[in-house]
Design a protein around this motif. Structure first.
Motif, PDB file in Angstrom:
ATOM      1  N   TYR A  62       0.830  -1.209   0.000  1.00 14.88           N
ATOM      2  CA  TYR A  62       0.000   0.000   0.000  1.00 14.88           C
ATOM      3  C   TYR A  62       0.864   1.259   0.000  1.00 14.88           C
ATOM      4  CZ  TYR A  62      -3.412   3.453   1.479  1.00 14.88           C
ATOM      5  OH  TYR A  62      -4.197   4.568   1.552  1.00 14.88           O
ATOM      6  N   VAL A  63       1.911   1.275   0.808  1.00 11.70           N
ATOM      7  CA  VAL A  63       2.800   2.448   0.869  1.00 11.70           C
ATOM      8  C   VAL A  63       3.454   2.687  -0.489  1.00 11.70           C
ATOM      9  CG1 VAL A  63       4.975   3.300   1.848  1.00 11.70           C
ATOM     10  CG2 VAL A  63       3.205   2.397   3.349  1.00 11.70           C
ATOM     11  N   LEU A  64       3.952   1.637  -1.108  1.00  9.99           N
ATOM     12  CA  LEU A  64       4.596   1.795  -2.417  1.00  9.99           C
ATOM     13  C   LEU A  64       3.606   2.312  -3.459  1.00  9.99           C
ATOM     14  CD1 LEU A  64       6.945   1.567  -4.362  1.00  9.99           C
ATOM     15  CD2 LEU A  64       6.386  -0.859  -4.642  1.00  9.99           C
ATOM     16  N   LEU A  65       2.416   1.738  -3.498  1.00 14.24           N
ATOM     17  CA  LEU A  65       1.417   2.185  -4.463  1.00 14.24           C
ATOM     18  C   LEU A  65       0.966   3.619  -4.182  1.00 14.24           C
ATOM     19  CD1 LEU A  65      -0.713  -1.053  -4.894  1.00 14.24           C
ATOM     20  CD2 LEU A  65       1.046  -0.146  -6.412  1.00 14.24           C
ATOM     21  N   THR A  66       0.891   3.992  -2.918  1.00 10.56           N
ATOM     22  CA  THR A  66       0.521   5.359  -2.565  1.00 10.56           C
ATOM     23  C   THR A  66       1.589   6.351  -2.999  1.00 10.56           C
ATOM     24  OG1 THR A  66      -0.765   4.559  -0.703  1.00 10.56           O
ATOM     25  CG2 THR A  66      -0.133   6.879  -0.659  1.00 10.56           C
ATOM     26  N   VAL A  67       2.850   6.019  -2.776  1.00  9.62           N
ATOM     27  CA  VAL A  67       3.949   6.892  -3.207  1.00  9.62           C
ATOM     28  C   VAL A  67       3.911   7.059  -4.725  1.00  9.62           C
ATOM     29  CG1 VAL A  67       6.464   7.028  -3.419  1.00  9.62           C
ATOM     30  CG2 VAL A  67       5.441   6.469  -1.221  1.00  9.62           C
ATOM     31  N   LEU A  68       3.676   5.969  -5.443  1.00 11.61           N
ATOM     32  CA  LEU A  68       3.589   6.058  -6.905  1.00 11.61           C
ATOM     33  C   LEU A  68       2.406   6.902  -7.348  1.00 11.61           C
ATOM     34  CD1 LEU A  68       4.475   2.448  -8.043  1.00 11.61           C
ATOM     35  CD2 LEU A  68       5.755   4.531  -8.500  1.00 11.61           C
TER      36      LEU A  68
ATOM     37  N   TYR B 179      12.922   5.478  -1.578  1.00 13.54           N
ATOM     38  CA  TYR B 179      13.644   6.229  -2.604  1.00 13.54           C
ATOM     39  C   TYR B 179      12.721   7.178  -3.365  1.00 13.54           C
ATOM     40  CZ  TYR B 179      16.035   7.142  -7.020  1.00 13.54           C
ATOM     41  OH  TYR B 179      16.569   7.756  -8.112  1.00 13.54           O
ATOM     42  N   LEU B 180      11.603   6.648  -3.846  1.00 14.47           N
ATOM     43  CA  LEU B 180      10.677   7.483  -4.610  1.00 14.47           C
ATOM     44  C   LEU B 180       9.987   8.521  -3.729  1.00 14.47           C
ATOM     45  CD1 LEU B 180       9.045   4.847  -6.948  1.00 14.47           C
ATOM     46  CD2 LEU B 180      10.692   6.612  -7.564  1.00 14.47           C
ATOM     47  N   GLY B 181       9.715   8.172  -2.482  1.00 10.56           N
ATOM     48  CA  GLY B 181       9.100   9.128  -1.563  1.00 10.56           C
ATOM     49  C   GLY B 181      10.001  10.312  -1.300  1.00 10.56           C
ATOM     50  N   VAL B 182      11.267  10.046  -1.039  1.00 10.28           N
ATOM     51  CA  VAL B 182      12.213  11.140  -0.794  1.00 10.28           C
ATOM     52  C   VAL B 182      12.456  11.928  -2.073  1.00 10.28           C
ATOM     53  CG1 VAL B 182      14.625  11.645  -0.208  1.00 10.28           C
ATOM     54  CG2 VAL B 182      13.321  10.031   1.185  1.00 10.28           C
ATOM     55  N   LEU B 183      12.642  11.224  -3.180  1.00  8.97           N
ATOM     56  CA  LEU B 183      12.922  11.902  -4.449  1.00  8.97           C
ATOM     57  C   LEU B 183      11.757  12.780  -4.897  1.00  8.97           C
ATOM     58  CD1 LEU B 183      14.691  12.172  -7.089  1.00  8.97           C
ATOM     59  CD2 LEU B 183      13.242  10.351  -7.981  1.00  8.97           C
ATOM     60  N   SER B 184      10.617  12.165  -5.122  1.00  8.07           N
ATOM     61  CA  SER B 184       9.509  12.939  -5.677  1.00  8.07           C
ATOM     62  C   SER B 184       8.845  13.815  -4.630  1.00  8.07           C
ATOM     63  CB  SER B 184       8.491  12.019  -6.352  1.00  8.07           C
ATOM     64  OG  SER B 184       7.925  11.138  -5.423  1.00  8.07           O
TER      65      SER B 184
ATOM     66  N   PHE C 155      12.181  -6.100   0.957  1.00  8.19           N
ATOM     67  CA  PHE C 155      13.293  -5.140   0.918  1.00  8.19           C
ATOM     68  C   PHE C 155      13.196  -4.266  -0.328  1.00  8.19           C
ATOM     69  CE2 PHE C 155      17.473  -4.130  -0.840  1.00  8.19           C
ATOM     70  CZ  PHE C 155      17.942  -3.274   0.141  1.00  8.19           C
ATOM     71  N   ALA C 156      12.908  -4.877  -1.477  1.00  2.00           N
ATOM     72  CA  ALA C 156      12.796  -4.112  -2.724  1.00  2.00           C
ATOM     73  C   ALA C 156      11.648  -3.113  -2.650  1.00  2.00           C
ATOM     74  CB  ALA C 156      12.591  -5.059  -3.907  1.00  2.00           C
ATOM     75  N   TYR C 157      10.501  -3.522  -2.091  1.00  2.00           N
ATOM     76  CA  TYR C 157       9.360  -2.629  -1.978  1.00  2.00           C
ATOM     77  C   TYR C 157       9.657  -1.479  -1.028  1.00  2.00           C
ATOM     78  CZ  TYR C 157       5.976  -5.290  -4.694  1.00  2.00           C
ATOM     79  OH  TYR C 157       5.285  -5.888  -5.709  1.00  2.00           O
ATOM     80  N   ALA C 158      10.275  -1.784   0.099  1.00  2.00           N
ATOM     81  CA  ALA C 158      10.599  -0.731   1.069  1.00  2.00           C
ATOM     82  C   ALA C 158      11.632   0.236   0.506  1.00  2.00           C
ATOM     83  CB  ALA C 158      11.115  -1.351   2.367  1.00  2.00           C
TER      84      ALA C 158
END
Length: 160
Positions: free
Chosen positions: A54-60, A114-119, A106-109
């Protein structure tokens, strides 16, 4: 695990075309749906905790929303952000490759962080620097001594 390669082979060559056709506006939502679906199904199949998926999809989704909102405002995200964001194909390949050699959570986290900090960081810095041009500002400190405000035709409405 091989779905990203199939999608790249099918959609990759078409991504260079000008997309000027009548239904070409459907390409970005379809690609986003494929990316979100792949990450959700892969995470479920490989026992990635649901909150992490959910966190990964939300960040995207927030990254895509920011890019779409900027485009509507005439401010495209900087090129370096688009390149560093890996693109839909890079994100799918990253999860497939890292998932083959390391635990998938690990890959999802890592990707979400990475994307959360970047974008998120770049987006916050850009909007703080440029503000919300064209937005409505309401001064709540003013007293309404004469009237309630402008009516639908520009005249002042008087309090009863």
């Amino acid at each position: 695990m091989f779905a990203p390669l199939v999608v790249l082979l099918l959609a990759g060559p078409a991504s260079e075309s000008p997309h000027a056709g009548r239904l070409d506006w459907l390409v970005p939502p379809i690609l986003r749906g494929i990316e979100y679906g792949y990450l959700a199904v892969l995470g479920d199949a490989r026992a990635v905790p649901a909150p992490l998926v959910y966190v990964l999809l939300t960040v995207l989704a927030l990254h895509h929303y920011d890019a779409a909102y900027r485009t509507r405002r005439g401010r495209r995200p900087p090129r370096w952000v688009r390149l560093a964001g890996l693109g839909w194909e890079g994100r799918m390949l990253f999860t497939a490759v890292v998932g083959a050699f390391a635990p998938l959570p690990f890959a999802y986290a890592a990707l979400a962080a990475y994307l959360g900090v970047l974008s998120g960081g770049e987006s916050a810095a850009t909007w703080a620097r440029h503000g919300r041009a064209g937005g409505v500002t309401i001064d709540l400190t003013k007293k309404l001594s004469e009237g309630v405000g402008d009516g639908p035709h520009g005249e002042r409405e008087k309090r009863a």
